[in-house]
Scaffold this motif. Structure first.
Motif, PDB file in Angstrom:
ATOM      1  N   GLN A  58       0.821  -1.214   0.000  1.00 13.54           N
ATOM      2  CA  GLN A  58       0.000   0.000   0.000  1.00 13.54           C
ATOM      3  C   GLN A  58       0.858   1.268   0.000  1.00 13.54           C
ATOM      4  O   GLN A  58       0.564   2.223  -0.724  1.00 13.54           O
ATOM      5  CB  GLN A  58      -0.951   0.014   1.197  1.00 13.54           C
ATOM      6  N   LEU A  59       1.908   1.277   0.792  1.00 10.46           N
ATOM      7  CA  LEU A  59       2.782   2.454   0.821  1.00 10.46           C
ATOM      8  C   LEU A  59       3.465   2.649  -0.528  1.00 10.46           C
ATOM      9  O   LEU A  59       3.673   3.781  -0.961  1.00 10.46           O
ATOM     10  CB  LEU A  59       3.803   2.335   1.948  1.00 10.46           C
ATOM     11  N   GLY A  60       3.768   1.543  -1.207  1.00 12.37           N
ATOM     12  CA  GLY A  60       4.328   1.638  -2.550  1.00 12.37           C
ATOM     13  C   GLY A  60       3.343   2.191  -3.558  1.00 12.37           C
ATOM     14  O   GLY A  60       3.742   2.717  -4.604  1.00 12.37           O
ATOM     15  N   ASN A  61       2.053   2.101  -3.250  1.00  8.43           N
ATOM     16  CA  ASN A  61       1.002   2.605  -4.140  1.00  8.43           C
ATOM     17  C   ASN A  61       0.559   4.031  -3.815  1.00  8.43           C
ATOM     18  O   ASN A  61      -0.266   4.600  -4.533  1.00  8.43           O
ATOM     19  CB  ASN A  61      -0.239   1.706  -4.060  1.00  8.43           C
ATOM     20  N   MET A  62       1.090   4.620  -2.748  1.00  8.27           N
ATOM     21  CA  MET A  62       0.607   5.931  -2.313  1.00  8.27           C
ATOM     22  C   MET A  62       0.793   7.009  -3.383  1.00  8.27           C
ATOM     23  O   MET A  62      -0.065   7.874  -3.542  1.00  8.27           O
ATOM     24  CB  MET A  62       1.286   6.358  -1.012  1.00  8.27           C
ATOM     25  N   ARG A  63       1.872   6.939  -4.141  1.00  6.54           N
ATOM     26  CA  ARG A  63       2.062   7.935  -5.207  1.00  6.54           C
ATOM     27  C   ARG A  63       0.887   7.899  -6.182  1.00  6.54           C
ATOM     28  O   ARG A  63       0.330   8.936  -6.549  1.00  6.54           O
ATOM     29  CB  ARG A  63       3.376   7.665  -5.930  1.00  6.54           C
ATOM     30  N   THR A  64       0.492   6.705  -6.572  1.00  3.94           N
ATOM     31  CA  THR A  64      -0.634   6.548  -7.499  1.00  3.94           C
ATOM     32  C   THR A  64      -1.940   6.962  -6.839  1.00  3.94           C
ATOM     33  O   THR A  64      -2.771   7.636  -7.457  1.00  3.94           O
ATOM     34  CB  THR A  64      -0.721   5.095  -7.993  1.00  3.94           C
ATOM     35  N   ILE A  65      -2.129   6.576  -5.610  1.00  4.15           N
ATOM     36  CA  ILE A  65      -3.366   6.916  -4.896  1.00  4.15           C
ATOM     37  C   ILE A  65      -3.543   8.427  -4.847  1.00  4.15           C
ATOM     38  O   ILE A  65      -4.606   8.958  -5.179  1.00  4.15           O
ATOM     39  CB  ILE A  65      -3.372   6.300  -3.482  1.00  4.15           C
ATOM     40  N   TYR A  66      -2.513   9.151  -4.458  1.00  3.11           N
ATOM     41  CA  TYR A  66      -2.620  10.616  -4.385  1.00  3.11           C
ATOM     42  C   TYR A  66      -2.698  11.252  -5.769  1.00  3.11           C
ATOM     43  O   TYR A  66      -3.438  12.204  -5.982  1.00  3.11           O
ATOM     44  CB  TYR A  66      -1.459  11.201  -3.586  1.00  3.11           C
ATOM     45  N   ARG A  67      -1.941  10.725  -6.736  1.00  5.01           N
ATOM     46  CA  ARG A  67      -1.958  11.289  -8.083  1.00  5.01           C
ATOM     47  C   ARG A  67      -3.329  11.136  -8.727  1.00  5.01           C
ATOM     48  O   ARG A  67      -3.800  12.021  -9.433  1.00  5.01           O
ATOM     49  CB  ARG A  67      -0.884  10.616  -8.950  1.00  5.01           C
ATOM     50  N   GLU A  68      -4.001  10.020  -8.485  1.00  2.00           N
ATOM     51  CA  GLU A  68      -5.293   9.740  -9.105  1.00  2.00           C
ATOM     52  C   GLU A  68      -6.472  10.310  -8.315  1.00  2.00           C
ATOM     53  O   GLU A  68      -7.606  10.240  -8.764  1.00  2.00           O
ATOM     54  CB  GLU A  68      -5.476   8.231  -9.291  1.00  2.00           C
ATOM     55  N   SER A  69      -6.208  10.873  -7.148  1.00  2.00           N
ATOM     56  CA  SER A  69      -7.311  11.388  -6.334  1.00  2.00           C
ATOM     57  C   SER A  69      -7.851  12.692  -6.906  1.00  2.00           C
ATOM     58  O   SER A  69      -7.144  13.436  -7.574  1.00  2.00           O
ATOM     59  CB  SER A  69      -6.859  11.594  -4.889  1.00  2.00           C
ATOM     60  N   SER A  70      -9.109  12.948  -6.631  1.00  2.00           N
ATOM     61  CA  SER A  70      -9.736  14.209  -7.037  1.00  2.00           C
ATOM     62  C   SER A  70      -9.451  15.313  -6.037  1.00  2.00           C
ATOM     63  O   SER A  70      -9.459  16.486  -6.375  1.00  2.00           O
ATOM     64  CB  SER A  70     -11.251  14.028  -7.153  1.00  2.00           C
ATOM     65  N   ALA A  71      -9.210  14.927  -4.796  1.00  2.00           N
ATOM     66  CA  ALA A  71      -8.927  15.882  -3.727  1.00  2.00           C
ATOM     67  C   ALA A  71      -8.182  15.151  -2.618  1.00  2.00           C
ATOM     68  O   ALA A  71      -8.289  13.932  -2.489  1.00  2.00           O
ATOM     69  CB  ALA A  71     -10.215  16.472  -3.173  1.00  2.00           C
ATOM     70  N   THR A  72      -7.439  15.907  -1.835  1.00  2.00           N
ATOM     71  CA  THR A  72      -6.729  15.342  -0.690  1.00  2.00           C
ATOM     72  C   THR A  72      -7.083  16.165   0.536  1.00  2.00           C
ATOM     73  O   THR A  72      -6.967  17.390   0.519  1.00  2.00           O
ATOM     74  CB  THR A  72      -5.202  15.356  -0.915  1.00  2.00           C
ATOM     75  N   ILE A  73      -7.522  15.502   1.577  1.00  2.00           N
ATOM     76  CA  ILE A  73      -7.842  16.155   2.844  1.00  2.00           C
ATOM     77  C   ILE A  73      -6.695  15.838   3.794  1.00  2.00           C
ATOM     78  O   ILE A  73      -6.350  14.670   3.978  1.00  2.00           O
ATOM     79  CB  ILE A  73      -9.166  15.619   3.427  1.00  2.00           C
ATOM     80  N   VAL A  74      -6.136  16.852   4.402  1.00  2.00           N
ATOM     81  CA  VAL A  74      -5.019  16.666   5.320  1.00  2.00           C
ATOM     82  C   VAL A  74      -5.420  17.188   6.691  1.00  2.00           C
ATOM     83  O   VAL A  74      -5.910  18.304   6.820  1.00  2.00           O
ATOM     84  CB  VAL A  74      -3.773  17.429   4.821  1.00  2.00           C
ATOM     85  N   ALA A  75      -5.205  16.374   7.701  1.00  2.00           N
ATOM     86  CA  ALA A  75      -5.417  16.816   9.091  1.00  2.00           C
ATOM     87  C   ALA A  75      -4.158  17.565   9.497  1.00  2.00           C
ATOM     88  O   ALA A  75      -3.170  16.973   9.919  1.00  2.00           O
ATOM     89  CB  ALA A  75      -5.689  15.627   9.992  1.00  2.00           C
ATOM     90  N   ALA A  76      -4.176  18.883   9.342  1.00  2.00           N
ATOM     91  CA  ALA A  76      -2.977  19.680   9.535  1.00  2.00           C
ATOM     92  C   ALA A  76      -2.777  20.149  10.975  1.00  2.00           C
ATOM     93  O   ALA A  76      -1.751  20.738  11.292  1.00  2.00           O
ATOM     94  CB  ALA A  76      -3.021  20.897   8.605  1.00  2.00           C
ATOM     95  N   CYS A  77      -3.731  19.912  11.828  1.00  2.00           N
ATOM     96  CA  CYS A  77      -3.572  20.319  13.216  1.00  2.00           C
ATOM     97  C   CYS A  77      -4.345  19.354  14.109  1.00  2.00           C
ATOM     98  O   CYS A  77      -5.065  18.503  13.627  1.00  2.00           O
ATOM     99  CB  CYS A  77      -4.038  21.752  13.435  1.00  2.00           C
ATOM    100  N   GLY A  78      -4.178  19.505  15.384  1.00  2.00           N
ATOM    101  CA  GLY A  78      -4.839  18.618  16.331  1.00  2.00           C
ATOM    102  C   GLY A  78      -3.859  17.562  16.820  1.00  2.00           C
ATOM    103  O   GLY A  78      -3.022  17.085  16.064  1.00  2.00           O
ATOM    104  N   GLU A  79      -3.987  17.208  18.065  1.00  2.00           N
ATOM    105  CA  GLU A  79      -3.055  16.263  18.649  1.00  2.00           C
ATOM    106  C   GLU A  79      -3.508  14.809  18.515  1.00  2.00           C
ATOM    107  O   GLU A  79      -2.705  13.906  18.638  1.00  2.00           O
ATOM    108  CB  GLU A  79      -2.807  16.607  20.112  1.00  2.00           C
TER     109      GLU A  79
END
Length: 84
Positions: A58-79
């Motif tokens: 799965q980690l080897g596929n992350m480039r493809t997963i993010y490249r093919e996504s329509s949007a990326t949501i990032v949890a940029a804060c919070g503990e």
């Protein structure tokens, strides 16, 4: 060990998920997306050799997963995942 259970429809009740994941699901629905990739739910988190092998694939596929996504949501804060 809960892989089969989690493949059932409604296996993940929304109110049982961390707030950040609930918020991501809500946003994805508002945007009209049918699918949402959540790393912690889509990649096995266990400690078995099979889990480690799946993680490596799965980690080897992350480039493809993010490249093919329509949007990326990032949890940029919070503990924690419950920060929302």
């Amino acid at each position: 060990e809960n892989e089969k259970l989690l493949q059932l429809e409604s296996a993940l009740p929304l109110d049982g998920l961390p707030q950040t994941i609930q918020d991501s699901i809500h946003l994805a629905r508002l945007l009209g997306f049918e699918h949402l990739w959540v790393d912690v739910l889509c990649i096995f988190q266990g400690s078995t050799e099979a889990d480690s092998q799946d993680r490596a694939v799965q980690l080897g596929n992350m480039r493809t997963i993010y490249r093919e996504s329509s949007a990326t949501i990032v949890a940029a804060c919070g503990e924690t995942a419950d920060a929302g």
